[in-house]
Design a protein around this motif. Structure first.
Motif, PDB file in Angstrom:
ATOM      1  N   ALA A  12       0.819  -1.217   0.000  1.00 37.75           N
ATOM      2  CA  ALA A  12       0.000   0.000   0.000  1.00 37.75           C
ATOM      3  C   ALA A  12       0.851   1.265   0.000  1.00 37.75           C
ATOM      4  O   ALA A  12       0.529   2.240  -0.695  1.00 37.75           O
ATOM      5  N   ASP A  13       1.937   1.264   0.770  1.00 38.68           N
ATOM      6  CA  ASP A  13       2.781   2.467   0.815  1.00 38.68           C
ATOM      7  C   ASP A  13       3.422   2.756  -0.547  1.00 38.68           C
ATOM      8  O   ASP A  13       3.455   3.903  -0.995  1.00 38.68           O
ATOM      9  N   ALA A  14       3.909   1.730  -1.210  1.00 33.82           N
ATOM     10  CA  ALA A  14       4.516   1.902  -2.540  1.00 33.82           C
ATOM     11  C   ALA A  14       3.458   2.330  -3.551  1.00 33.82           C
ATOM     12  O   ALA A  14       3.718   3.174  -4.424  1.00 33.82           O
ATOM     13  N   TRP A  15       2.280   1.769  -3.439  1.00 35.93           N
ATOM     14  CA  TRP A  15       1.172   2.104  -4.333  1.00 35.93           C
ATOM     15  C   TRP A  15       0.784   3.566  -4.138  1.00 35.93           C
ATOM     16  O   TRP A  15       0.604   4.310  -5.100  1.00 35.93           O
ATOM     17  N   GLU A  16       0.668   4.000  -2.881  1.00 37.36           N
ATOM     18  CA  GLU A  16       0.342   5.389  -2.589  1.00 37.36           C
ATOM     19  C   GLU A  16       1.415   6.332  -3.129  1.00 37.36           C
ATOM     20  O   GLU A  16       1.104   7.368  -3.735  1.00 37.36           O
ATOM     21  N   GLU A  17       2.672   5.973  -2.927  1.00 34.63           N
ATOM     22  CA  GLU A  17       3.774   6.814  -3.404  1.00 34.63           C
ATOM     23  C   GLU A  17       3.734   6.965  -4.920  1.00 34.63           C
ATOM     24  O   GLU A  17       3.973   8.042  -5.470  1.00 34.63           O
ATOM     25  N   ARG A  18       3.415   5.882  -5.609  1.00 34.36           N
ATOM     26  CA  ARG A  18       3.317   5.933  -7.074  1.00 34.36           C
ATOM     27  C   ARG A  18       2.216   6.894  -7.500  1.00 34.36           C
ATOM     28  O   ARG A  18       2.393   7.698  -8.420  1.00 34.36           O
ATOM     29  N   TYR A  19       1.053   6.826  -6.834  1.00 37.84           N
ATOM     30  CA  TYR A  19      -0.030   7.754  -7.162  1.00 37.84           C
ATOM     31  C   TYR A  19       0.401   9.200  -6.913  1.00 37.84           C
ATOM     32  O   TYR A  19       0.117  10.084  -7.720  1.00 37.84           O
ATOM     33  N   LYS A  20       1.070   9.442  -5.803  1.00 43.57           N
ATOM     34  CA  LYS A  20       1.524  10.801  -5.503  1.00 43.57           C
ATOM     35  C   LYS A  20       2.484  11.296  -6.584  1.00 43.57           C
ATOM     36  O   LYS A  20       2.371  12.423  -7.054  1.00 43.57           O
ATOM     37  N   ASN A  21       3.422  10.442  -6.959  1.00 42.68           N
ATOM     38  CA  ASN A  21       4.381  10.829  -7.995  1.00 42.68           C
ATOM     39  C   ASN A  21       3.686  11.090  -9.328  1.00 42.68           C
ATOM     40  O   ASN A  21       3.977  12.086 -10.006  1.00 42.68           O
ATOM     41  N   ASP A  22       2.775  10.190  -9.712  1.00 47.59           N
ATOM     42  CA  ASP A  22       2.035  10.384 -10.964  1.00 47.59           C
ATOM     43  C   ASP A  22       1.232  11.663 -10.929  1.00 47.59           C
ATOM     44  O   ASP A  22       1.152  12.413 -11.916  1.00 47.59           O
TER      45      ASP A  22
END
Length: 124
Positions: free
Chosen positions: A105-115
């Motif tokens: 979940a943390d990596a997934w959230e970070e990816r959304y933030k970056n995108d």
């Protein structure tokens, strides 16, 4: 909502399909909400008003059409970027490896933030 990928090897076919999906002869019957394509939206509103389902059917089309045309043009119901790559690159492989969604979940959230940031959103 329908969309096509710019990576398609047959963009003409994609365009033809999308045009059919949003404005074809069955679209007014099958679309469950106000279509974004103006000509189809007008026909869909006519069908809704004729159905007798709505109170004040005689003014239904005008009220919905006025409301739809009053929406702030910068508002959108969808992101200006796809949420699918984050799922495909982070979550799907984790699930295939027997991991849980919460474990990534943390990596997934970070990816959304970056995108989001790359696409001009201010992330808090």
């Amino acid at each position: 909502m329908w969309y096509g990928s710019s990576h398609s090897t047959n963009l003409d076919a994609v365009a033809t399909f999308l045009e059919y999906a949003v404005s074809g002869p069955k679209s007014v019957e099958l679309i469950t909400g106000l279509p974004a394509y103006a000509a189809t939206a007008s026909d869909w509103l006519d069908a809704q008003a004729a159905s007798g389902y709505w109170a004040n059917s005689d003014t239904f089309k005008d009220v919905v059409d006025t409301a739809a045309n009053s929406i702030w043009p910068d508002w959108g119901a969808t992101l200006s970027f796809s949420s699918e790559p984050a799922w495909a690159e982070i979550v799907a492989p984790a699930l295939a490896d027997g991991k849980t969604i919460s474990s990534v979940a943390d990596a997934w959230e970070e990816r959304y933030k970056n995108d989001a940031q790359v696409n001009g959103y201010k992330v808090k």
